[in-house]
Design a protein around this motif. Sequence first.
Motif, PDB file in Angstrom:
ATOM      1  N   VAL A  23      20.065  60.140  52.345  1.00 26.87           N
ATOM      2  CA  VAL A  23      20.761  60.518  51.898  1.00 26.87           C
ATOM      3  C   VAL A  23      21.096  61.952  51.285  1.00 26.87           C
ATOM      4  O   VAL A  23      20.383  62.379  50.532  1.00 26.87           O
ATOM      5  CB  VAL A  23      21.800  59.671  51.567  1.00 26.87           C
ATOM      6  N   TYR A  24      22.238  62.353  51.416  1.00 31.10           N
ATOM      7  CA  TYR A  24      22.830  63.353  51.048  1.00 31.10           C
ATOM      8  C   TYR A  24      24.386  62.701  49.782  1.00 31.10           C
ATOM      9  O   TYR A  24      24.835  62.221  51.041  1.00 31.10           O
ATOM     10  CB  TYR A  24      23.229  64.779  51.724  1.00 31.10           C
TER      11      TYR A  24
ATOM     12  N   THR B  49      14.423  73.111  54.143  1.00 30.06           N
ATOM     13  CA  THR B  49      15.324  72.499  54.624  1.00 30.06           C
ATOM     14  C   THR B  49      15.519  72.619  56.085  1.00 30.06           C
ATOM     15  O   THR B  49      15.771  73.615  56.615  1.00 30.06           O
ATOM     16  CB  THR B  49      16.721  71.871  53.663  1.00 30.06           C
TER      17      THR B  49
ATOM     18  N   ILE C  62      25.899  60.981  52.842  1.00 27.18           N
ATOM     19  CA  ILE C  62      25.932  61.345  54.601  1.00 27.18           C
ATOM     20  C   ILE C  62      24.063  61.053  54.842  1.00 27.18           C
ATOM     21  O   ILE C  62      23.578  61.303  53.904  1.00 27.18           O
ATOM     22  CB  ILE C  62      25.260  63.233  54.368  1.00 27.18           C
ATOM     23  N   ARG C  63      24.715  60.561  56.190  1.00 27.67           N
ATOM     24  CA  ARG C  63      23.140  59.563  55.949  1.00 27.67           C
ATOM     25  C   ARG C  63      22.409  60.701  57.303  1.00 27.67           C
ATOM     26  O   ARG C  63      22.650  61.101  58.580  1.00 27.67           O
ATOM     27  CB  ARG C  63      23.750  58.396  56.415  1.00 27.67           C
ATOM     28  N   VAL C  64      21.420  60.562  57.120  1.00 30.02           N
ATOM     29  CA  VAL C  64      20.018  61.328  58.104  1.00 30.02           C
ATOM     30  C   VAL C  64      19.012  60.657  58.520  1.00 30.02           C
ATOM     31  O   VAL C  64      18.745  59.948  57.415  1.00 30.02           O
ATOM     32  CB  VAL C  64      20.118  62.769  57.385  1.00 30.02           C
ATOM     33  N   GLU C  65      18.662  60.107  58.684  1.00 31.50           N
ATOM     34  CA  GLU C  65      17.539  58.420  59.139  1.00 31.50           C
ATOM     35  C   GLU C  65      17.039  58.428  57.917  1.00 31.50           C
ATOM     36  O   GLU C  65      18.634  57.309  57.433  1.00 31.50           O
ATOM     37  CB  GLU C  65      16.642  60.000  59.523  1.00 31.50           C
TER      38      GLU C  65
ATOM     39  N   ILE D 186      25.076  69.631  58.817  1.00 32.92           N
ATOM     40  CA  ILE D 186      25.359  68.543  58.795  1.00 32.92           C
ATOM     41  C   ILE D 186      26.434  68.723  56.937  1.00 32.92           C
ATOM     42  O   ILE D 186      27.253  68.149  57.057  1.00 32.92           O
ATOM     43  CB  ILE D 186      24.684  67.311  58.913  1.00 32.92           C
TER      44      ILE D 186
ATOM     45  N   SER E 226      19.759  72.465  60.836  1.00 31.28           N
ATOM     46  CA  SER E 226      20.503  71.400  61.611  1.00 31.28           C
ATOM     47  C   SER E 226      21.449  70.673  60.676  1.00 31.28           C
ATOM     48  O   SER E 226      22.456  70.137  60.423  1.00 31.28           O
ATOM     49  CB  SER E 226      20.181  71.352  62.856  1.00 31.28           C
ATOM     50  N   GLU E 227      20.384  70.192  59.105  1.00 27.25           N
ATOM     51  CA  GLU E 227      20.665  69.121  59.067  1.00 27.25           C
ATOM     52  C   GLU E 227      21.562  69.851  57.324  1.00 27.25           C
ATOM     53  O   GLU E 227      23.071  69.503  56.735  1.00 27.25           O
ATOM     54  CB  GLU E 227      19.790  68.818  57.193  1.00 27.25           C
TER      55      GLU E 227
END
Length: 158
Positions: A138-139, A59, A132-135, A66, A62-63
Amino acid sequence: MAGTALSVFTPYLSERVEPIVVAEFGVVGMTRNADDPRFWHSADGPPYRYSLDRPDHETDPSEIEIVEQAAGRTMHCDIGLHIFVSDLTGRPVLGSLAQRIAEKTEGWVFVEFESPPSASLLEHFERNGRCIRVEDYVYLDAPAMAAWCAHPAFHLVK
């Protein structure tokens, strides 16, 4: 590698995480392979495995940052959970296992979708936990992951 995988990012070190992971494999009814203790089997036989890696193993850092900002803690371990067959019946077990481990390790589960998640699904996660939204992925914290596992549209990407 064939099958389906999930990652749980946790602020705990691998030494603290491994006994939790081993116990949770047992709770969901799996038994350890006597010939190779890295592998586990469910009652109906599909093989599972876990790995403990650095958070940035697969991973982007930078993610991870977050996730760390949302959690308020540094992530120290990526718990990889894997079922080695593309068996749809094994995926709910994998999701439940990830949720239980996230709950016990204050972790966040990385979830990919077949298509971008709808606004209503994202709202569902946020009503029930933290997301947590990423593109297009999610996480999810443990409560949000529990809501995903119980959702009628639940799925895991191969």
